[in-house]
Design an enzyme around this catalytic site. Structure first.
Site, PDB file in Angstrom:
ATOM      1  N   SER A 106       2.368  -1.328 -13.863  1.00 13.71           N
ATOM      2  CA  SER A 106       3.547  -1.135 -13.031  1.00 13.71           C
ATOM      3  C   SER A 106       4.737  -1.931 -13.594  1.00 13.71           C
ATOM      4  CB  SER A 106       3.216  -1.514 -11.588  1.00 13.71           C
ATOM      5  OG  SER A 106       4.215  -1.092 -10.702  1.00 13.71           O
ATOM      6  N   HIS A 112       0.082   5.459  -6.739  1.00 14.89           N
ATOM      7  CA  HIS A 112       0.389   4.345  -7.636  1.00 14.89           C
ATOM      8  C   HIS A 112      -0.683   3.254  -7.561  1.00 14.89           C
ATOM      9  CE1 HIS A 112       3.446   1.946  -9.841  1.00 14.89           C
ATOM     10  NE2 HIS A 112       3.016   0.917  -9.137  1.00 14.89           N
ATOM     11  N   ASP A 141       2.732   9.638  -7.496  1.00 20.96           N
ATOM     12  CA  ASP A 141       3.470   8.402  -7.748  1.00 20.96           C
ATOM     13  C   ASP A 141       4.930   8.759  -8.016  1.00 20.96           C
ATOM     14  OD1 ASP A 141       4.494   5.993  -8.702  1.00 20.96           O
ATOM     15  OD2 ASP A 141       2.819   5.581 -10.030  1.00 20.96           O
TER      16      ASP A 141
END
Length: 351
Positions: A172, A306, A276
Site C-alpha cells: 500500500s 485492499h 480496490d
C-alpha cells in the site's frame, strides 16, 4: 495488465469467500478521517498480530537499530537475518509498511521478513518513516529514502550480499514509497543498485497523471468508491492529512517517467486487488512497464478488497495471496517455488 472496462467492472464484484467472511465477521468501517483513532487501531492490531506470531525461531536473528535521518531524527529499522551466515551469501530485502502514510509501524511486515529469511536466507530490513498528519509531505518520503541509502551503505555490516539480490518492496503506502525509491535510486545512482522491486497494492497515480492512452482503463476510483477497507472517502481523507503536492513524483511515482526511462526499472512484482479504488494504478503501471520492455510479474485478485489477506485471514484467497508473495520474491531472486512452499514459509506452523 490491461483489462477491458467490462472486465474491470466484473473484478469489483465481491468474491464469494470475501462475502462469506464479512457476513460472519461484521465490523465497522475504518474511519480514515480520524488519523488519531486510526493510528491507535493499527497499534492494537499490530501488537495482536505480533503476539499471535510469537518470537522467531532460533534460526532467525532479529534486532532493532536507530539510524539517522537528514534532519537528525533517529528512525527505527528492524533487521531479520539467518542466525548462521550462509556460505552462499544472503540477498538484501528492504520492506516498507503501509497504513495510508498516517498509520503503521516497523513490525507490520515481520511475517514477510521472517519468511524471506526462511525461504531465501535473506537479510530483510523493515524500515520506518514518520507519519502524517503531524509530519507533512515530503517528510515520509525523505525518511524512506534516507533509510534505503543507509541500508545500502551498511549492507555488509548487516550480513547481506547485494550481489545476490537487492530488492525494495512494500504494501500500500509502503509500495508507493518503494516505487519512488527505485526511481530515486536510478536518478541518484545508488550503489549497490537495486535488482528488483515488490509493489503490493500500490498507489501510483491519480486521474490527472494517467497517460492519455490509458485513461479509459482508469476506472477503479469509480468502481470501488464504496469498497470495504479502503474507499473514495479514505483517499480524500489521506490527501487532507498529508497535504502533498499533487505533482510530486515522490507521492505519485508515475511522474518519474519524465526523468527516468521505464525501461531502466528493475524487474517488478505486483499484487493488485480487484475491489480496490487504487486497483488500476497497479494494472496500468504494470502495462506501462511491459510496453517499455521492463520485466514484470502480476498476481491479481478479482473481487477482493485492499489488503484482504491482512483483514480477512484464513480464507483460501488470502492464503493464496500470502503464498504468492513468496513466489513473487522468488521470481525476483531467480528462485522457483510453489504457492504451497511460499505459504509454508509465511505460515510455518499452519503449513
Amino acid at each position: 495488465m490491461l483489462l477491458e472496462p467490462d472486465e474491470l467492472k466484473k473484478s469489483s464484484a465481491i468474491n464469494p469467500e470475501v462475502f462469506e467472511f464479512t457476513e460472519k465477521n461484521p465490523s465497522p468501517p475504518l474511519d480514515w478521517s480520524d488519523a488519531t483513532a486510526l493510528k491507535s487501531l493499527m497499534v492494537i492490531v499490530t501488537a495482536a498480530n505480533m503476539n499471535q506470531l510469537g518470537p522467531a525461531e532460533s534460526s532467525i536473528e532479529e534486532s532493532e537499530r536507530q539510524i539517522p535521518m537528514r534532519d537528525g531524527y533517529e528512525s527505527t529499522i528492524k533487521i531479520h537475518k539467518p542466525a548462521s551466515k550462509p556460505s552462499a551469501g544472503s540477498p538484501l530485502v528492504v520492506l516498507i509498511f503501509g497504513g495510508g502514510f498516517v498509520s503503521g509501524a516497523v513490525d507490520q511486515m515481520t511475517p514477510q521478513a521472517r519468511a524471506l529469511v526462511r525461504q531465501f536466507s535473506a537479510v530483510a530490513v523493515n524500515i520506518s518513516y514518520r507519519l502524517g498528519p503531524e509530519n507533512k509531505w515530503p517528510v515520509p518520503s525523505n525518511d524512506a529514502w534516507d533509510s534505503l541509502k543507509w541500508v545500502a551503505a551498511h549492507a555488509a555490516e548487516l550480513g547481506a550480499d547485494p550481489s545476490k539480490g537487492f530488492i525494495v518492496g512494500g504494501i500500500s503506502a509502503g509500495a508507493t514509497h518503494a516505487l519512488a525509491l527505485t526511481n530515486l535510486s536510478l536518478q541518484e545512482k545508488l550503489d549497490p543498485p537495486l535488482t528488483g522491486q515488490y509493489l503490493c497494492i500500490p498507489g501510483i497515480m491519480d486521474a490527472q497523471h494517467v497517460p492519455e492512452k490509458y485513461k479509459e482503463y482508469f476506472l477503479s476510483r469509480e468502481h470501488n468508491a464504496h469498497a470495504p477497507i479502503l474507499d473514495a472517502a479514505a483517499l480524500n481523507a489521506l490527501t487532507a492529512h498529508l497535504e502533498w503536492d499533487d505533482m510530486s513524483p515522490l507521492r505519485f511515482p508515475v511522474l518519474f517517467q519524465d526523468k527516468i526511462p521505464l525501461s531502466s526499472l528493475p524487474p517488478t512484482y505486483f499484487q493488485v486487488c480487484g475491489m480496490d479504488p487504487i486497483r488500476d494504478d497497479g494494472l496500468i503501471y504494470e502495462e506501462m512497464l511491459k510496453e517499455a520492455g521492463a520485466k514484470t510479474k502480476m498476481d491479481f485478485y478479482p473481487g477482493c478488497p485492499h489488503g484482504h489477506w491482512a483483514f480477512m485471514p484464513g480464507i483460501e484467497v488470502s492464503n493464496k495471496a500470502l503464498g504468492e508473495t513468496m513466489v513473487g520474491f522468488g521470481w525476483l531472486l531467480g528462485k522457483e517455488l510453489s504457492v504451497e512452499d511460499g505459504l509454508g514459509a509465511m505460515m510455518p506452523k499452519a503449513a
